[in-house]
Design an enzyme around this catalytic site. Structure first.
Site, PDB file in Angstrom:
ATOM      1  CE1 TYR A 279      -2.964  -3.139   0.361  1.00 53.04           C
ATOM      2  CE2 TYR A 279      -4.427  -1.550   1.386  1.00 53.04           C
ATOM      3  CZ  TYR A 279      -4.214  -2.798   0.804  1.00 53.04           C
ATOM      4  OH  TYR A 279      -5.257  -3.669   0.673  1.00 53.04           O
TER       5      TYR A 279
ATOM      6  CE1 TYR B 118      -7.161  -8.343  -3.583  1.00 50.37           C
ATOM      7  CE2 TYR B 118      -8.006  -7.633  -5.711  1.00 50.37           C
ATOM      8  CZ  TYR B 118      -7.967  -7.508  -4.333  1.00 50.37           C
ATOM      9  OH  TYR B 118      -8.710  -6.526  -3.703  1.00 50.37           O
TER      10      TYR B 118
ATOM     11  CB  VAL C 124     -23.102  15.241  -7.717  1.00 50.41           C
ATOM     12  CG1 VAL C 124     -22.839  15.656  -9.166  1.00 50.41           C
ATOM     13  CG2 VAL C 124     -22.372  16.179  -6.761  1.00 50.41           C
TER      14      VAL C 124
ATOM     15  CB  SER D  95     -20.779   3.558  -4.103  1.00 50.44           C
ATOM     16  OG  SER D  95     -20.766   3.121  -2.760  1.00 50.44           O
TER      17      SER D  95
ATOM     18  CB  THR E  44      -6.858  -2.080  -2.018  1.00 45.75           C
ATOM     19  OG1 THR E  44      -6.582  -1.393  -3.244  1.00 45.75           O
ATOM     20  CG2 THR E  44      -6.770  -3.586  -2.241  1.00 45.75           C
TER      21      THR E  44
END
Length: 526
Positions: free
Chosen positions: A73, A186, A235, A276, A482
């Site tokens: 990360y 991955y 929005v 989302s 992630t």
């Protein structure tokens, strides 16, 4: 503060970690005036999918926990190195997390549990030669030759009964019908984790849930700069300038039920969270099951703008397959330590040092994890909270003969107690249990089979002022689902649109490291 930015505005659509990271890069690296940065969020709280809320009386809820990794990360850790800790003055959030993780290292002693309630020996991956060859072929095949192939197009039935699959699938929430390209990414991105997947030693934990440990410090960091957080504002659409370029000229919003317009002037930027994974999430209770909701505003915004210009992606690849992208989580709050004491004895792990405990023969493919306590800032000492999830919510349970999606929190606890063979302690466990189930229709929609063009680039070709920073934009070689993907996207968006010549942390290419390759080869024959 950079004077050339004094009349320019930046609008972030969505208040998740990507928008907060983008705002942090603007003030930290670009000298952008904070009061000209606007984060527009539909919910009454920031954090997006990094949530954590509740209290001891009504119970706590985490829709999902994002696992962090120390080596993979790169941009997240670089950013958190400059965000001050709320709890430890003089420390960064990065230092705080590292210190906590060093004091509570992850080493699972009970990764898989069988139908008899016994902990399995998982040192062997369980591969046969066909599995190893298929894995090798997957890793060397270029993405463009794989198209919309699913994982089960590449592997035979035996692969999905290996210890490796049970552990890898539940660690990252993969289903056999998910994208083979994402699975390959991955494998490459977490190549260094393959030899220790059975202990999950590579997982980095935060002191609290990720809202309390990451989102709140980022918000506190941005507030003194005067960043504008516009909450409870949706929005709904973007208007583009005529012509071949992609230039946003207006944002259409809804505030308190009334339609409004934000004019986007020359030099202003619009940075959008398109889609989302936690949209449409629904909570149940101890005596009610959650409902299955449909598309909300973030998907509808993307659907509205995608047809207007080439290069803005294809949302239907991700949001039109709810039966393949949904699963159900649950958060359980106790007012005593009975369940935790039993679990610590069963797993031989102190809470916060184990990892996912997966019931591999469970019809729901259920896993639970006990975090370090307290897991919330406002959690009293006698209160304990844990999280779990089932990857197959439409299957009928083994102890409760109902689909998980139809079960109340009480029934989910019954099923869990059955798999753990804790029946003799059931009364004591249930005495203070408050299990809140959460159905998430799009939680793994980012893993759906897709073409490369289905995800827009962070900054699409021809864009003068529009960027995308969700789990549904395209960053070559990186992995969705992630924190790093969101933060990397935000950094690319800000630097590219403002023409900032600064390095972005590169992706570690562990598949080219000889020792990692050798260890992984040995692991595949364990």
């Amino acid at each position: 503060m950079n004077k050339e930015y004094s009349n320019r505005q930046v609008y972030f659509v969505g208040g998740g970690i990507a928008s907060l990271a983008g705002a942090a890069y603007l003030v930290r690296d670009c000298g952008f005036p904070g009061q000209n940065i606007h984060i527009i969020e539909e919910m009454p709280i920031l954090g997006g999918s990094n949530d954590g809320a509740g209290n001891p009386e009504q119970g706590y809820v985490i829709r999902g926990g994002r696992m962090l990794n120390d080596e993979a990360y790169e941009n997240l850790w670089e950013l958190l190195s400059s965000i001050p800790s709320i709890d430890h003055p003089g420390q960064s959030v990065r230092e705080e997390i590292t210190a906590f993780d060093d004091a509570n290292p992850t080493h699972s002693n009970a990764r898989l549990v069988n139908r008899d309630g016994l902990v399995e020996d998982v040192l062997s991956m369980g591969f046969d030669m066909t599995d190893r060859l298929a894995l090798g072929k997957l890793i060397v095949t270029p993405e463009e030759k794989m198209g919309k192939a699913r994982i089960n197009d590449w592997f035979g039935p035996h692969f999905f009964e290996t210890n490796f699959w049970y552990m890898w699938a539940t660690t990252f929430a993969f289903q056999p019908w998910h994208s083979a390209v994402e699975f390959k990414r991955y494998m490459l991105r977490f190549f260094h984790e393959f030899p220790r997947i059975q202990t999950l030693e590579g997982v980095t934990r935060t002191p609290y849930n990720q809202y309390d440990s990451i989102i709140l410090p980022m918000q506190k960091y941005l507030e003194p700069f005067g960043v504008d957080f516009t909450l409870k504002c949706t929005v709904t659409d973007l208007t583009f300038k005529e012509g071949d370029d992609i230039t946003v000229t207006r944002m259409h919003v809804r505030r308190q039920g009334a339609e409004d317009v934000i004019e986007v002037n020359e030099g202003d930027l619009v940075i959008v969270t398109n889609g989302s994974m936690t949209e449409g999430a629904s909570l149940g209770s101890m005596n009610s099951a959650p409902s299955l909701n449909g598309k909300g505003s973030s998907w509808k915004l993307w659907e509205n703008i995608a047809p207007k210009k080439p290069g803005l992606g294809n949302p239907s690849s991700f949001n039109d397959h709810v039966d393949e992208s949904k699963w159900e989580s649950f958060t359980v709050t106790f007012h005593d330590s009975t369940f935790f004491d039993l679990m610590e004895k069963f797993t031989r792990n102190r809470a916060g040092t184990g990892a996912l405990v997966t019931f591999k023969d469970s019809s729901w493919f259920m896993s639970v994890v006990l975090a370090f306590q307290p897991h919330f800032r406002n959690q009293p000492e006698h209160v304990k909270v844990f999280w779990g999830y089932g990857l197959y919510p439409d299957k009928v349970g083994d102890f409760v003969k109902k689909r998980m999606s139809d079960c109340t929190g009480e029934e989910i606890m019954e099923e869990l107690i059955g798999h753990l063979h804790f029946e003799e302690h059931k009364e004591a466990i249930m005495a203070t249990a408050n299990c809140i189930p959460c159905m998430m229709p799009y939680i793994t929609s980012q893993f759906m089979p897709r073409l490369n063009s289905d995800r827009p680039k962070v900054v699409p070709e021809g864009s003068t002022n529009l960027a995308f920073i969700s789990q549904f934009c395209e960053i070559p070689d990186d992995v969705v689902f992630t924190e790093e993907y969101s933060v990397r996207a935000a950094r690319i968006a800000v630097y590219t649109l403002l023409g900032i010549n600064r390095p972005i942390e590169p992706i570690n290419q562990y598949q080219y490291d000889v020792r990692t390759l050798f260890n992984s080869f040995v692991t595949s024959f364990r």
